[in-house]
Design a protein around this motif. Structure first.
Motif, PDB file in Angstrom:
ATOM      1  N   ASP A 138       0.844  -1.191   0.000  1.00  5.67           N
ATOM      2  CA  ASP A 138       0.000   0.000   0.000  1.00  5.67           C
ATOM      3  C   ASP A 138       0.883   1.246   0.000  1.00  5.67           C
ATOM      4  O   ASP A 138       2.059   1.174  -0.336  1.00  5.67           O
ATOM      5  CB  ASP A 138      -0.980  -0.005   1.183  1.00  5.67           C
ATOM      6  N   THR A 139       0.317   2.379   0.401  1.00  7.45           N
ATOM      7  CA  THR A 139       1.053   3.645   0.345  1.00  7.45           C
ATOM      8  C   THR A 139       1.772   4.003   1.646  1.00  7.45           C
ATOM      9  O   THR A 139       2.340   5.083   1.759  1.00  7.45           O
ATOM     10  CB  THR A 139       0.082   4.792   0.005  1.00  7.45           C
ATOM     11  N   THR A 145       4.263   4.786   4.492  1.00  4.62           N
ATOM     12  CA  THR A 145       5.674   5.156   4.613  1.00  4.62           C
ATOM     13  C   THR A 145       5.915   5.531   6.062  1.00  4.62           C
ATOM     14  O   THR A 145       5.106   6.242   6.661  1.00  4.62           O
ATOM     15  CB  THR A 145       6.021   6.354   3.707  1.00  4.62           C
ATOM     16  N   LYS A 189       3.095   8.622   5.790  1.00  3.32           N
ATOM     17  CA  LYS A 189       2.112   8.488   4.717  1.00  3.32           C
ATOM     18  C   LYS A 189       1.226   7.302   5.078  1.00  3.32           C
ATOM     19  O   LYS A 189       1.725   6.195   5.266  1.00  3.32           O
ATOM     20  CB  LYS A 189       2.805   8.272   3.373  1.00  3.32           C
ATOM     21  N   GLY A 203      -1.741   4.338   4.983  1.00  6.42           N
ATOM     22  CA  GLY A 203      -2.089   3.277   4.048  1.00  6.42           C
ATOM     23  C   GLY A 203      -3.089   2.335   4.679  1.00  6.42           C
ATOM     24  O   GLY A 203      -3.564   2.556   5.792  1.00  6.42           O
TER      25      GLY A 203
END
Length: 103
Positions: free
Chosen positions: A16-17, A19, A78, A80
């Motif tokens: 997923d996104t 971070t 970030k 997710g």
């Protein structure tokens, strides 16, 4: 794949996104996963992977995640849909420290 983490290290998810940045780490080797798949250092190629559906609880931007023993602390930069886990055990959002009374 167990690795040694260091403060300031940025990691990205393969599912997923999500971070994160490592805030605190012990000298031992651990495996940090997101959605059941090992996270990779930022800047390295991240192969696409299928997440474990049972580990898709999501992450929240700006929250610090820690394990029960407080051996690793990461800051989500970030958000997710995957769940962060250390050696297979889901990380918890670190509780805010209470401010001193201003009487």
């Amino acid at each position: 794949m167990a690795v040694k983490f260091r403060a300031g290290q940025q990691l990205v998810s393969a599912v997923d996104t999500t971070t994160v940045i490592v805030i605190k780490a012990s000298a031992e080797e651990y495996t940090l996963t997101c959605g059941g798949v090992t996270m990779a250092p930022a800047g390295e190629p991240v192969p696409a992977a299928e997440p474990d559906p049972s580990l898709m609880g999501g992450t929240q931007i700006g929250k610090r995640y820690v394990d029960e023993a407080d051996t690793l602390q990461v800051l989500c930069t970030k958000a997710g849909s995957g769940t962060l886990a250390l050696d297979g055990k889901p990380l918890m959002i670190q509780a805010a420290k209470p401010l001193p009374a201003s009487d």
